[in-house]
Design a protein around this motif. Structure first.
Motif, PDB file in Angstrom:
ATOM      1  N   TYR A  26       7.360   7.011   4.927  1.00  0.00           N
ATOM      2  CA  TYR A  26       5.766   6.453   3.569  1.00  0.00           C
ATOM      3  C   TYR A  26       7.198   5.102   3.060  1.00  0.00           C
ATOM      4  O   TYR A  26       5.261   4.825   2.786  1.00  0.00           O
ATOM      5  CB  TYR A  26       6.076   7.277   1.966  1.00  0.00           C
ATOM      6  CG  TYR A  26       5.858   8.918   3.395  1.00  0.00           C
ATOM      7  CD1 TYR A  26       4.345   9.394   3.070  1.00  0.00           C
ATOM      8  CD2 TYR A  26       7.134  10.056   3.443  1.00  0.00           C
ATOM      9  CE1 TYR A  26       4.640  10.832   3.256  1.00  0.00           C
ATOM     10  CE2 TYR A  26       6.469  11.180   3.944  1.00  0.00           C
ATOM     11  CZ  TYR A  26       5.660  12.115   3.594  1.00  0.00           C
ATOM     12  OH  TYR A  26       5.447  13.078   4.493  1.00  0.00           O
ATOM     13  N   LEU A  27       7.439   4.660   3.583  1.00  0.00           N
ATOM     14  CA  LEU A  27       7.633   3.060   2.927  1.00  0.00           C
ATOM     15  C   LEU A  27       7.277   2.076   4.256  1.00  0.00           C
ATOM     16  O   LEU A  27       7.615   2.337   5.729  1.00  0.00           O
ATOM     17  CB  LEU A  27       9.026   2.845   2.789  1.00  0.00           C
ATOM     18  CG  LEU A  27       9.462   3.702   0.805  1.00  0.00           C
ATOM     19  CD1 LEU A  27      11.229   3.290   1.115  1.00  0.00           C
ATOM     20  CD2 LEU A  27       8.825   3.116   0.409  1.00  0.00           C
ATOM     21  N   GLN A  28       7.236   0.803   3.952  1.00  0.00           N
ATOM     22  CA  GLN A  28       6.840   0.065   5.044  1.00  0.00           C
ATOM     23  C   GLN A  28       7.583  -1.697   4.101  1.00  0.00           C
ATOM     24  O   GLN A  28       7.400  -2.161   3.126  1.00  0.00           O
ATOM     25  CB  GLN A  28       5.231  -0.671   5.701  1.00  0.00           C
ATOM     26  CG  GLN A  28       5.450  -0.962   6.585  1.00  0.00           C
ATOM     27  CD  GLN A  28       3.604  -0.830   6.626  1.00  0.00           C
ATOM     28  OE1 GLN A  28       2.455  -1.210   5.726  1.00  0.00           O
ATOM     29  NE2 GLN A  28       3.371  -1.468   8.031  1.00  0.00           N
ATOM     30  N   VAL A  29       8.297  -2.201   5.716  1.00  0.00           N
ATOM     31  CA  VAL A  29       8.737  -2.772   5.145  1.00  0.00           C
ATOM     32  C   VAL A  29       8.808  -4.305   5.373  1.00  0.00           C
ATOM     33  O   VAL A  29       7.326  -4.552   5.653  1.00  0.00           O
ATOM     34  CB  VAL A  29      10.645  -3.050   6.379  1.00  0.00           C
ATOM     35  CG1 VAL A  29      11.069  -4.814   6.117  1.00  0.00           C
ATOM     36  CG2 VAL A  29      11.711  -2.395   6.550  1.00  0.00           C
ATOM     37  N   LYS A  30       8.621  -5.161   3.908  1.00  0.00           N
ATOM     38  CA  LYS A  30       8.394  -6.259   3.723  1.00  0.00           C
ATOM     39  C   LYS A  30       9.121  -7.266   3.779  1.00  0.00           C
ATOM     40  O   LYS A  30       9.766  -7.370   3.010  1.00  0.00           O
ATOM     41  CB  LYS A  30       7.018  -6.408   2.478  1.00  0.00           C
ATOM     42  CG  LYS A  30       6.315  -7.602   2.433  1.00  0.00           C
ATOM     43  CD  LYS A  30       5.459  -7.347   0.725  1.00  0.00           C
ATOM     44  CE  LYS A  30       4.841  -6.557   1.159  1.00  0.00           C
ATOM     45  NZ  LYS A  30       3.888  -6.845  -0.105  1.00  0.00           N
ATOM     46  N   ALA A  31       8.901  -8.776   4.575  1.00  0.00           N
ATOM     47  CA  ALA A  31       9.886  -9.844   4.186  1.00  0.00           C
ATOM     48  C   ALA A  31       8.751 -10.650   3.683  1.00  0.00           C
ATOM     49  O   ALA A  31       7.686 -10.652   3.482  1.00  0.00           O
ATOM     50  CB  ALA A  31       9.610 -10.739   5.855  1.00  0.00           C
ATOM     51  N   VAL A  32       9.890 -11.465   2.556  1.00  0.00           N
ATOM     52  CA  VAL A  32       9.523 -11.899   1.882  1.00  0.00           C
ATOM     53  C   VAL A  32      10.071 -13.743   1.922  1.00  0.00           C
ATOM     54  O   VAL A  32      11.623 -13.200   1.389  1.00  0.00           O
ATOM     55  CB  VAL A  32       9.258 -12.285   0.273  1.00  0.00           C
ATOM     56  CG1 VAL A  32       8.941 -13.046  -0.829  1.00  0.00           C
ATOM     57  CG2 VAL A  32       8.252 -10.750   0.159  1.00  0.00           C
ATOM     58  N   VAL A  33       9.634 -14.529   2.473  1.00  0.00           N
ATOM     59  CA  VAL A  33      10.291 -15.879   2.144  1.00  0.00           C
ATOM     60  C   VAL A  33      10.251 -16.564   1.420  1.00  0.00           C
ATOM     61  O   VAL A  33       8.742 -17.466   1.756  1.00  0.00           O
ATOM     62  CB  VAL A  33      10.443 -16.741   3.794  1.00  0.00           C
ATOM     63  CG1 VAL A  33      11.249 -17.785   4.312  1.00  0.00           C
ATOM     64  CG2 VAL A  33      11.146 -15.048   5.218  1.00  0.00           C
TER      65      VAL A  33
END
Length: 274
Positions: A258-265
């Motif tokens: 139920y989770l999705q990875v998000k990358a923040v740069v």
């Protein structure tokens, strides 16, 4: 540069429990719509392995429970009972006697162990598999017919001399039909137990910790029970390999569905950030 990984919750998630054929349709429809993530807990043909050193009486009772629980209508049922050749004859006679003593009838009455199958379609499907087992050369040790004259009751059925290429050893019957297969050593039973399109669960019955460790590492299944079967807990992940599904229910592993990875740069060149 500073990179941070985080998680966000999916807007939609579809979790399905059912047959493998229906699971394929669910996955296909999800792909054709909006690619919503799907987890599937599907069918199985779980091996229940009785080793040479097993206490036969205990193994018979546990194997009986593993297969006949809920009229055999259980996705992780131990429906391929592999028994070491040194204890095979004793196990077979006791397994046959246990099946013949199983009380079939109205499940709301005290003392009844087995009720009817879910509907007429499943009832006829199971009887068809039983006829297939007889036709393919397996030995019908007990049962094999309708129980009584009313309702979708099936006699507790036991087959011996079952071979891996028989339908009763390959297909998910989803009924009270126990298939007993003979094996010689661990390498053989590992190869044969894994030679299936399913991989939901497996049972291992042994007194030897080395044997247990060898089998649990080698068997390709989502859950391995040692000297027990159908033991569940909210913290224990449950799900299958191969055609038995994808994703996990229960435990911390279920959250990943139920989770999705998000990358923040973020650039650190601006002094205001320091």
């Amino acid at each position: 540069m500073l990179t941070v990984l985080g998680h966000s919750i999916f807007d939609k998630e579809l979790a399905f429990t059912g047959s493998t054929s229906t699971g394929k349709i669910v996955l296909e429809l999800a792909a054709k719509s909006n690619l919503k993530p799907v987890t599937l807990e599907l069918g199985g043909k779980s091996p229940f392995i009785v080793c040479e050193d097993a206490d036969v009486d205990e193994a018979v009772e546990l194997a009986h429970f593993a297969l006949f629980f809920n009229q055999g209508q259980c996705c992780c049922a131990g429906s391929r009972t592999f028994v070491h050749e040194h204890v095979y004859d004793e196990f077979l006679e006791k397994a046959k006697a246990r099946a013949m003593s199983r009380v079939v009838g109205d499940p709301f009455k005290k003392g009844v162990e087995q009720g009817p199958q879910i509907d007429s379609e499943q009832f006829e499907k199971i009887l068809g598999y039983i006829r297939s087992g007889v036709k393919s050369g397996a030995t019908l040790e007990s049962g094999g017919e309708q129980f009584g004259s009313k309702g979708y009751y099936i006699q507790p059925t036991v087959f011996s001399n079952v071979q891996d290429d028989m339908l009763i050893a390959k297909d998910e019957i989803f009924g009270p039909v126990q298939s007993i297969l003979k094996f010689k050593d661990l390498d053989e039973v590992i190869r044969r137990a894994n030679a299936t399109r399913y991989g939901l669960a497996a049972g291992v019955f042994t007194k030897n910790i080395d044997t247990a460790n060898t089998l649990t590492r080698a068997l390709k299944a989502g859950t391995i029970w040692i000297n027990c079967f159908d033991i569940f807990d909210a913290a224990i992940p449950f799900g299958g390999y191969k055609m038995s599904g994808q994703g996990r229910e229960k435990g911390i592993y279920s959250l990943s569905n139920y989770l999705q990875v998000k990358a923040v740069v973020t650039s650190l060149k601006n002094p205001a950030w320091l």
